[in-house]
Write a protein that holds these residues in place. Structure first.
Motif, PDB file in Angstrom:
ATOM      1  N   LEU A 135      39.263  89.871   8.340  1.00  0.00           N
ATOM      2  CA  LEU A 135      39.181  90.629   9.592  1.00  0.00           C
ATOM      3  C   LEU A 135      38.023  90.208  10.483  1.00  0.00           C
ATOM      4  N   THR A 136      37.105  89.416   9.972  1.00  0.00           N
ATOM      5  CA  THR A 136      36.001  88.896  10.777  1.00  0.00           C
ATOM      6  C   THR A 136      35.753  87.438  10.418  1.00  0.00           C
ATOM      7  N   SER A 137      34.971  86.781  11.252  1.00  0.00           N
ATOM      8  CA  SER A 137      34.460  85.445  10.958  1.00  0.00           C
ATOM      9  C   SER A 137      33.030  85.398  11.484  1.00  0.00           C
ATOM     10  N   GLU A 138      32.424  84.245  11.483  1.00  0.00           N
ATOM     11  CA  GLU A 138      31.071  84.120  12.029  1.00  0.00           C
ATOM     12  C   GLU A 138      31.065  84.009  13.545  1.00  0.00           C
ATOM     13  N   HIS A 139      32.225  83.829  14.146  1.00  0.00           N
ATOM     14  CA  HIS A 139      32.276  83.667  15.604  1.00  0.00           C
ATOM     15  C   HIS A 139      31.965  84.990  16.293  1.00  0.00           C
ATOM     16  N   PRO A 140      31.108  85.001  17.312  1.00  0.00           N
ATOM     17  CA  PRO A 140      30.726  86.256  17.969  1.00  0.00           C
ATOM     18  C   PRO A 140      31.897  87.016  18.570  1.00  0.00           C
ATOM     19  N   ILE A 141      32.923  86.326  19.036  1.00  0.00           N
ATOM     20  CA  ILE A 141      34.082  87.012  19.602  1.00  0.00           C
ATOM     21  C   ILE A 141      34.846  87.756  18.517  1.00  0.00           C
ATOM     22  N   ASP A 142      34.941  87.163  17.330  1.00  0.00           N
ATOM     23  CA  ASP A 142      35.618  87.834  16.222  1.00  0.00           C
ATOM     24  C   ASP A 142      34.822  89.045  15.740  1.00  0.00           C
ATOM     25  N   LEU A 143      33.496  88.963  15.815  1.00  0.00           N
ATOM     26  CA  LEU A 143      32.674  90.107  15.425  1.00  0.00           C
ATOM     27  C   LEU A 143      32.877  91.269  16.388  1.00  0.00           C
ATOM     28  N   VAL A 144      32.959  90.978  17.675  1.00  0.00           N
ATOM     29  CA  VAL A 144      33.225  92.026  18.667  1.00  0.00           C
ATOM     30  C   VAL A 144      34.646  92.558  18.516  1.00  0.00           C
ATOM     31  N   ARG A 145      35.575  91.675  18.170  1.00  0.00           N
ATOM     32  CA  ARG A 145      36.952  92.141  17.946  1.00  0.00           C
ATOM     33  C   ARG A 145      36.984  93.218  16.861  1.00  0.00           C
ATOM     34  N   TYR A 146      36.163  93.047  15.836  1.00  0.00           N
ATOM     35  CA  TYR A 146      36.110  94.056  14.778  1.00  0.00           C
ATOM     36  C   TYR A 146      35.490  95.365  15.301  1.00  0.00           C
ATOM     37  N   GLN A 147      34.506  95.249  16.195  1.00  0.00           N
ATOM     38  CA  GLN A 147      33.959  96.453  16.821  1.00  0.00           C
ATOM     39  C   GLN A 147      35.039  97.182  17.623  1.00  0.00           C
ATOM     40  N   VAL A 148      35.860  96.427  18.363  1.00  0.00           N
ATOM     41  CA  VAL A 148      36.946  97.020  19.147  1.00  0.00           C
ATOM     42  C   VAL A 148      37.977  97.666  18.224  1.00  0.00           C
ATOM     43  N   ALA A 149      38.298  96.991  17.117  1.00  0.00           N
ATOM     44  CA  ALA A 149      39.276  97.529  16.173  1.00  0.00           C
ATOM     45  C   ALA A 149      38.858  98.903  15.674  1.00  0.00           C
TER      46      ALA A 149
END
Length: 350
Positions: free
Chosen positions: A263-277
């Motif tokens: 559900l996450t990766s090290e990429h900052p966009i993926d980290l924010v995607r998890y915040q949005v989720a």
């Protein structure tokens, strides 16, 4: 329009070409011109809440996009007036705070009861007011960190505010009391037709370990977001995720290996995607804070944060010190640069 690629520099391709392989954008309730009728209408909110959220979306340079650019200036309480406004004494005067928000093309201005009530009759009909009803103050000695109600929902309503905001320090010894206070305040705000915005911040010295500050970890801030929406925050203000793995590093709470493996990766966009989720997949909007002013690099950092927020599925930015701790014209330019990210149709959700 701002040359966003130039400002991103070596990170241009890294940030603008990334596609999330973790949580698909198709799973999200994304911002858009129809957000109120598409997303908010499914909730139990009163028509007046819908009207006031639409008022936010219809104001400023981002009107009609479904994105938000908010100027927050409540730092005079939490950081002291001197620490906040000595770099630019113009902003000791609340009139100039609201002028900056208007001239900067913001959707709203967020500040304290005192700041906004002192100019309410002049400006409440010109730009939406977001009244922050609780604060920490650091004049008490020795310092301690707690959020205390400084204002009532009724006071915000009477001055014509369309929204109220509050902070909960999740992870602190005072969390449960703050949650109860703000849940009750948000219930009253919705009864009166106002939008609710929660500053869902983490606060615990134990969240710093082995030189890493997990106050901005995606897993911990994600859970703070989840708790924020649980007490009916319509919009969640959160620091943009800078790291991950807080649960495992601190060795507390409950998590799952898939959070880090899928559900996450090290990429900052993926980290924010998890915040949005964790904002119920976008059923509450995520706005990221702009952070402290660091000087010459502020414009780059502000635009970078906005790009990551937008591409992650967020709803916008709430940036204050980077704008008001410099001459007003420069502050306007910085706010406009942030807004240009959301106006640029070539910058899409990853």
């Amino acid at each position: 329009m701002t040359d966003i690629s130039k400002l991103l520099g070596e990170e241009t391709q890294y940030l603008l070409d990334h596609q999330c392989q973790t949580l698909s954008k198709d799973m999200l309730s994304l911002p858009g011109s129809d957000y109120v009728s598409r997303v908010l209408m499914q909730k139990d909110r009163k028509p007046t809440v819908m009207r006031n959220l639409q008022t936010l979306f219809n104001t400023g340079r981002l009107a009609g996009t479904g994105y938000l650019s908010i100027l927050p200036v409540d730092q005079g309480v939490e950081h002291s007036g001197g620490a906040s406004f000595a770099p630019n004494p113009l902003y000791f005067d609340p009139d100039n705070i609201v002028k900056l928000a208007i001239e900067g093309g913001c959707n709203a201005v967020a500040s304290t009861l005192g700041v906004l009530s002192s100019v309410a009759r002049k400006y409440a009909h010109q730009i939406p007011f977001l009244v922050k009803i609780n604060h920490n103050e650091i004049l008490s000695y020795p310092n301690f960190y707690d959020q205390t109600l400084f204002a009532s929902v009724e006071q915000a309503f009477d001055m014509g505010a369309v929204a109220v905001g509050a902070t909960v320090y999740y992870g602190s010894e005072h969390t449960r009391r703050q949650v109860q206070e703000i849940s009750e305040a948000f219930e009253r705000a919705h009864e009166l037709g106002m939008v609710t915005v929660l500053w869902a911040y983490l606060r615990n010295p134990a969240f710093k370990k082995d030189g890493v500050d997990y106050h901005t970890a995606a897993d911990l801030t994600g859970q703070a977001n989840h708790l924020a929406v649980t007490i009916n925050a319509d919009i969640v203000k959160q620091k943009q995720a800078q790291t991950n793995g807080g649960y495992n590093a601190i060795q507390f709470g409950k998590t799952h290996p898939k959070v880090y493996e899928e559900l996450t990766s090290e990429h900052p966009i993926d980290l924010v995607r998890y915040q949005v989720a964790n904002c119920y997949m976008g059923r509450a909007g995520l706005i990221n804070s702009g952070g402290a002013s660091s000087g010459a690099d502020d414009l780059h950092q502000a635009v970078r944060t906005a790009v990551i927020n937008k591409r992650g599925g967020g709803m916008g930015m709430i940036s204050g010190r980077k704008a008001f701790q410099r001459p007003m014209a420069e502050g306007v330019d910085l706010l406009n640069a942030i807004q240009d990210v959301y106006l640029d149709k070539q910058i899409t959700v990853a």
